[in-house]
Write a protein that holds these residues in place. Structure first.
Motif, PDB file in Angstrom:
ATOM      1  N   GLY A 158       0.819  -1.213   0.000  1.00 35.16           N
ATOM      2  CA  GLY A 158       0.000   0.000   0.000  1.00 35.16           C
ATOM      3  C   GLY A 158       0.849   1.257   0.000  1.00 35.16           C
ATOM      4  N   LEU A 159       1.953   1.219   0.740  1.00 35.00           N
ATOM      5  CA  LEU A 159       2.867   2.368   0.795  1.00 35.00           C
ATOM      6  C   LEU A 159       3.472   2.640  -0.574  1.00 35.00           C
ATOM      7  CD1 LEU A 159       4.476   4.484   2.415  1.00 35.00           C
ATOM      8  CD2 LEU A 159       6.114   2.683   2.959  1.00 35.00           C
ATOM      9  N   ILE A 160       3.896   1.593  -1.245  1.00 31.54           N
ATOM     10  CA  ILE A 160       4.476   1.756  -2.587  1.00 31.54           C
ATOM     11  C   ILE A 160       3.443   2.314  -3.552  1.00 31.54           C
ATOM     12  CG2 ILE A 160       5.394   0.470  -4.566  1.00 31.54           C
ATOM     13  CD1 ILE A 160       6.800  -1.341  -2.471  1.00 31.54           C
ATOM     14  N   GLN A 161       2.198   1.879  -3.432  1.00 32.48           N
ATOM     15  CA  GLN A 161       1.132   2.409  -4.291  1.00 32.48           C
ATOM     16  C   GLN A 161       0.898   3.893  -4.029  1.00 32.48           C
ATOM     17  OE1 GLN A 161      -2.081  -0.246  -3.322  1.00 32.48           O
ATOM     18  NE2 GLN A 161      -1.661  -1.558  -5.098  1.00 32.48           N
ATOM     19  N   MET A 162       0.942   4.296  -2.760  1.00 32.85           N
ATOM     20  CA  MET A 162       0.748   5.710  -2.425  1.00 32.85           C
ATOM     21  C   MET A 162       1.890   6.570  -2.954  1.00 32.85           C
ATOM     22  SD  MET A 162      -0.726   5.952   1.379  1.00 32.85           S
ATOM     23  CE  MET A 162      -1.220   4.370   2.006  1.00 32.85           C
ATOM     24  N   VAL A 163       3.107   6.077  -2.841  1.00 33.20           N
ATOM     25  CA  VAL A 163       4.262   6.817  -3.359  1.00 33.20           C
ATOM     26  C   VAL A 163       4.119   6.998  -4.864  1.00 33.20           C
ATOM     27  CG1 VAL A 163       6.751   6.717  -3.738  1.00 33.20           C
ATOM     28  CG2 VAL A 163       5.815   6.142  -1.506  1.00 33.20           C
TER      29      VAL A 163
END
Length: 99
Positions: free
Chosen positions: A56-61
């Motif tokens: 999820g963090l990678i998607q937000m970045v």
């Protein structure tokens, strides 16, 4: 895990909006994503094996990067302002041209 309260979100929107009714401009979205990314980055430092949060963090970045790229292409002065206000690294000229 609550990333941010309703009051925190409203404060960020009020700080970065362009007009009184603005809640969806690129600046607001980038600021909200940056806040969520910072909180999740701290979480990942403590929970290194939390792979679903990592995804999820990678998607937000990536979503924030796309918003920044859009802003860079449409209005460079707004792009420079938001990058300075949030303390982000600016896109390199080569990278902005490739996409």
């Amino acid at each position: 895990m609550t990333v941010m309260s309703k009051e925190e979100k409203q404060a960020i929107i009020a700080e970065y909006r362009r007009s009184d009714s603005d809640v969806g401009s690129p600046e607001v979205q980038i600021a909200l994503l940056t806040k969520r990314i910072n909180v999740l980055t701290q979480h990942m430092k403590e929970n290194k094996k939390d792979f679903s949060t990592r995804r999820g963090l990678i998607q937000m970045v990536e979503r924030r990067r796309r918003h920044l790229l859009y802003l860079y292409r449409t209005d460079k002065s707004r792009y420079v302002e938001i990058v300075k206000r949030l303390g982000l690294r600016a896109l390199s000229q080569d990278r902005a041209q490739q996409r």
